[in-house]
Design a protein around this motif. Structure first.
Motif, PDB file in Angstrom:
ATOM      1  N   ASP A   1      29.842   2.539  15.902  1.00 53.57           N
ATOM      2  CA  ASP A   1      30.738   3.123  16.711  1.00 53.57           C
ATOM      3  C   ASP A   1      30.661   4.678  16.539  1.00 53.57           C
ATOM      4  O   ASP A   1      30.728   5.307  15.580  1.00 53.57           O
ATOM      5  N   ASP A   2      30.526   5.374  17.634  1.00 49.02           N
ATOM      6  CA  ASP A   2      30.297   6.906  17.599  1.00 49.02           C
ATOM      7  C   ASP A   2      31.836   7.459  17.692  1.00 49.02           C
ATOM      8  O   ASP A   2      32.692   6.980  18.235  1.00 49.02           O
ATOM      9  N   ALA A   3      32.043   8.884  17.128  1.00 51.65           N
ATOM     10  CA  ALA A   3      33.242   9.159  17.349  1.00 51.65           C
ATOM     11  C   ALA A   3      33.635   9.675  18.836  1.00 51.65           C
ATOM     12  O   ALA A   3      34.853   9.624  19.329  1.00 51.65           O
ATOM     13  N   LEU A   4      32.706  10.063  19.759  1.00 47.61           N
ATOM     14  CA  LEU A   4      32.890  10.215  20.953  1.00 47.61           C
ATOM     15  C   LEU A   4      33.541   8.819  21.812  1.00 47.61           C
ATOM     16  O   LEU A   4      34.498   9.098  22.433  1.00 47.61           O
ATOM     17  N   GLY A   5      32.956   7.808  21.256  1.00 48.52           N
ATOM     18  CA  GLY A   5      33.480   6.613  22.083  1.00 48.52           C
ATOM     19  C   GLY A   5      35.059   6.168  21.519  1.00 48.52           C
ATOM     20  O   GLY A   5      35.968   5.934  22.402  1.00 48.52           O
ATOM     21  N   ASP A   6      35.041   6.718  20.097  1.00 43.74           N
ATOM     22  CA  ASP A   6      36.665   6.565  19.591  1.00 43.74           C
ATOM     23  C   ASP A   6      37.501   7.439  20.322  1.00 43.74           C
ATOM     24  O   ASP A   6      38.967   7.112  20.611  1.00 43.74           O
TER      25      ASP A   6
ATOM     26  N   LEU B   1      23.833   9.905  27.875  1.00 40.23           N
ATOM     27  CA  LEU B   1      24.706   9.053  28.550  1.00 40.23           C
ATOM     28  C   LEU B   1      24.467   7.796  27.948  1.00 40.23           C
ATOM     29  O   LEU B   1      25.596   6.778  28.111  1.00 40.23           O
ATOM     30  N   GLY B   2      23.681   7.291  27.013  1.00 37.03           N
ATOM     31  CA  GLY B   2      23.623   6.132  26.389  1.00 37.03           C
ATOM     32  C   GLY B   2      23.403   4.976  27.041  1.00 37.03           C
ATOM     33  O   GLY B   2      23.927   3.939  27.005  1.00 37.03           O
ATOM     34  N   GLY B   3      22.813   5.038  28.303  1.00 34.85           N
ATOM     35  CA  GLY B   3      22.552   4.071  29.149  1.00 34.85           C
ATOM     36  C   GLY B   3      23.716   3.626  30.013  1.00 34.85           C
ATOM     37  O   GLY B   3      23.704   2.588  30.740  1.00 34.85           O
ATOM     38  N   MET B   4      24.786   4.386  30.177  1.00 38.38           N
ATOM     39  CA  MET B   4      25.896   4.292  30.715  1.00 38.38           C
ATOM     40  C   MET B   4      25.543   4.236  32.470  1.00 38.38           C
ATOM     41  O   MET B   4      26.339   3.485  33.112  1.00 38.38           O
ATOM     42  N   ALA B   5      24.671   4.884  32.825  1.00 36.62           N
ATOM     43  CA  ALA B   5      24.336   5.122  34.146  1.00 36.62           C
ATOM     44  C   ALA B   5      23.363   3.908  34.687  1.00 36.62           C
ATOM     45  O   ALA B   5      23.271   3.839  35.921  1.00 36.62           O
ATOM     46  N   THR B   6      22.771   2.893  33.697  1.00 35.84           N
ATOM     47  CA  THR B   6      22.110   2.063  34.079  1.00 35.84           C
ATOM     48  C   THR B   6      22.652   0.645  33.766  1.00 35.84           C
ATOM     49  O   THR B   6      21.792  -0.294  34.139  1.00 35.84           O
TER      50      THR B   6
ATOM     51  N   VAL C   1      29.710  -5.326  26.224  1.00 33.13           N
ATOM     52  CA  VAL C   1      28.789  -4.220  26.514  1.00 33.13           C
ATOM     53  C   VAL C   1      29.558  -3.060  26.366  1.00 33.13           C
ATOM     54  O   VAL C   1      29.031  -1.893  25.690  1.00 33.13           O
ATOM     55  N   TYR C   2      30.661  -2.748  26.983  1.00 32.15           N
ATOM     56  CA  TYR C   2      31.440  -1.641  26.960  1.00 32.15           C
ATOM     57  C   TYR C   2      32.566  -1.318  25.713  1.00 32.15           C
ATOM     58  O   TYR C   2      33.154  -0.367  25.820  1.00 32.15           O
TER      59      TYR C   2
END
Length: 159
Positions: free
Chosen positions: A112-117, A53-58, A101-102
């Protein structure tokens, strides 16, 4: 021959061992390590501490992210997550309040990761493509984002 002994200092216990104590191999057997949990646990709940989750939950929008992701995960609507539009809108609004942050695409980050793209693109990506990019770790989140984009486009057409 010296003897080992223990001494207690408040909550701490200090064990003094001799050379003879360490000359025999240990007989302690440790249990086999458990395989690491993924995003979804064996009982079907969400593992919020998953590194995928890369810290998204916090982060600053962690509460909104958890609400939107939970809504999608437990959704029984058809298509899945179509009842989560408001939760994803709230999460997106929060993301826009914290662009450094986002929003990696505009933040100048080289990692940047492919998932974020894929998640940030306006094109509709299949869950299979996302599984290949993320090793299966974020397919549900991207599917939810796709549902959000689809609903958002549908709302634009209605207006």
């Amino acid at each position: 021959m010296a003897f080992s002994y223990c001494k207690v200092f408040g909550k701490d216990k200090v064990i003094f061992a001799t050379k003879e104590d360490h000359s025999t191999p240990s007989t302690v057997e440790l249990p086999a390590p458990e395989p690491p949990q993924g995003l979804i646990t064996k009982d079907g709940s969400i593992n919020w501490s998953c590194p995928c989750l890369g810290g998204m939950a916090t982060g600053p929008c962690g509460v909104d992210f958890r609400e939107a992701f939970s809504c999608f995960h437990y959704s029984e609507a058809d298509p899945k997550g179509s009842d989560c539009y408001e939760a994803f809108r709230k999460m997106q609004d929060c993301f826009q309040q914290y662009p450094t942050v986002y929003n990696k695409a505009n933040g100048g980050d080289d990692d940047d990761d492919a998932l974020g793209d894929v998640m940030n693109s306006e094109s509709s990506s299949s869950v299979k493509e996302v599984d290949e990019l993320s090793g299966g770790a974020g397919a549900a989140a991207v599917a939810a984002a796709d549902t959000h984009i689809t609903n958002n486009n549908a709302m634009s057409k209605v207006e």
